[in-house]
Design an enzyme around this catalytic site. Structure first.
Site, PDB file in Angstrom:
ATOM      1  N   GLU A  32      23.263   0.818  43.986  1.00  0.00           N
ATOM      2  CA  GLU A  32      22.726   0.815  42.624  1.00  0.00           C
ATOM      3  C   GLU A  32      21.276   0.352  42.585  1.00  0.00           C
ATOM      4  OE1 GLU A  32      23.941   2.236  40.208  1.00  0.00           O
ATOM      5  OE2 GLU A  32      26.011   2.519  40.846  1.00  0.00           O
ATOM      6  N   TYR A 115      21.689  -2.323  33.168  1.00  0.00           N
ATOM      7  CA  TYR A 115      22.340  -1.158  33.780  1.00  0.00           C
ATOM      8  C   TYR A 115      23.083  -1.547  35.056  1.00  0.00           C
ATOM      9  CZ  TYR A 115      23.426   2.451  36.912  1.00  0.00           C
ATOM     10  OH  TYR A 115      24.135   3.188  37.802  1.00  0.00           O
ATOM     11  N   ASP A 133      22.125   4.118  31.894  1.00  0.00           N
ATOM     12  CA  ASP A 133      20.883   4.464  32.587  1.00  0.00           C
ATOM     13  C   ASP A 133      20.218   5.616  31.833  1.00  0.00           C
ATOM     14  OD1 ASP A 133      22.528   6.602  33.138  1.00  0.00           O
ATOM     15  OD2 ASP A 133      21.692   6.894  35.143  1.00  0.00           O
TER      16      ASP A 133
END
Length: 329
Positions: A32, A115, A133
């Site tokens: 991520e 996020y 996102d």
DNA sequence: AAATCGGGGGG
DNA sequence: CCCCCAGATTT
């Protein structure tokens, strides 16, 4: 409701991504962070190499900065790598070498914002939280026909809409990923592929025929242009690298000098332009053959093994390397 | 709220 | 050429 259609589509059409094979918080976290502002295809090779070299929290927490930068070389936004290590050290000291499980705790860690915290909490720990996102903003602004400009307020509205749309617990991870996958494959910024969209019947923007105009984003200001002259000092087969300062653009990475020094011969290199998000460098490079070696001259092998050179300098580096290799024949 | 922080792939 | 990407942090 569109959740079931979306989940069904995701099950059939989702890309097979290596970082989705393990339900492991550490590797999900790495993926991520690496994916922030970066296309998935661009980070995959970096991700696989990173996990191979630093397979767990302990390895990352004790990784030398130079090695970490080398693993990140060419990816951009290098403070992400710095924050990864900072975060790993905190997790070793405070969380028994693991990442915390709630979005709220995750957001306190360096490099983890709304996020990424939502993504880790929902994907690794099946928590009931959103992960909004750029894809999700686009998908939801179209689904709900939001014609206002996206700012911090409208983004919060979207986060609430997503939160309230979450399916039952066992599907939350897939649902959050499906929203992003839809944004990446179907609900793309320009000319969205609505024909293939599993949720077009629920899409306000599609029904109104305005899907291509949404979301309404702020226009970004134009880039500043800077003229840059770099000097690449060379002594025999070694190249001088200058470590950049520890803050600002390309912090702690290796580049070339901006001051001329006495030399016995010089070669003008081919110019090039490098575009950052907010700056454009018009770069000139001059190779200077110096008479004696001082500190920080490195061989090609040393540079390629240890020293992280950002992409902006690679065209000069490549030319200099070729010239050196030609001279040595 | 705006600026900073990289790099590249697709239209 | 322009757009914007599985954004976060600082100012």
């Amino acid at each position: 409701m569109f959740q079931n259609e979306l989940l069904k589509w995701y099950e059939n059409k989702a890309r097979k991504l290596s970082f989705r094979e393990k339900k492991d918080a550490y590797s999900i976290w790495i993926s991520e962070i690496m994916a922030q502002q970066t296309r998935i295809e661009a980070m995959l090779k970096y991700y696989n190499r990173f996990i191979e070299q630093l397979p767990d929290m302990k390895a990352l927490a004790s990784c030398p900065d130079e090695k970490l930068n080398k693993l990140w070389q060419g990816l951009g936004y290098y403070s992400r790598a710095k924050n990864l290590k900072k975060c790993a050290i905190i997790c070793m000291e405070k969380y028994d070498g693991k990442l915390p499980e709630t979005k709220e705790e995750l957001m306190k860690l360096p490099g983890i914002g709304p996020y990424t915290a939502g993504a880790i909490a929902s994907i690794a720990y099946d928590q009931r939280v959103s992960a909004v996102d750029g894809n999700v903003i686009r998908v939801f602004s179209r689904l709900y026909g939001m014609e206002e400009e996206i700012d911090s307020r409208t983004k919060k509205n979207i986060e609430k809409l997503v939160q309230d749309s979450l399916p039952e617990k066992e599907f939350i991870s897939d649902y959050n990923q499906a929203l992003m996958e839809l944004g990446a494959l179907i609900c793309i910024p320009k000319n969205p592929r609505c024909i293939s969209c599993p949720v077009k019947e629920n899409c306000v923007a599609y029904r109104k025929g305005i899907q291509g105009n949404l979301p309404v984003l702020k226009k970004k200001k134009e880039r500043k242009v800077e003229e840059k002259q770099f000097y690449i000092y060379v002594y025999k087969n070694k190249i001088h690298l200058k470590k950049r300062e520890n803050k600002g653009l390309l912090a702690n990475l290796y580049g070339f000098d901006e001051e001329r020094v006495p030399c016995v011969k010089e070669i003008e290199l081919k110019e090039h332009t490098h575009i950052f998000s907010h700056i454009q460098w018009n770069m000139k490079g001059t190779m200077l053959f110096v008479e004696q070696k001082t500190d920080h001259f490195y061989s090609i092998d040393e540079i390629e093994e240890k020293y992280a050179i950002p992409s902006a300098f690679v065209p000069f580096y490549t030319q200099v390397k070729q010239i050196i290799e030609r001279e040595l024949v």
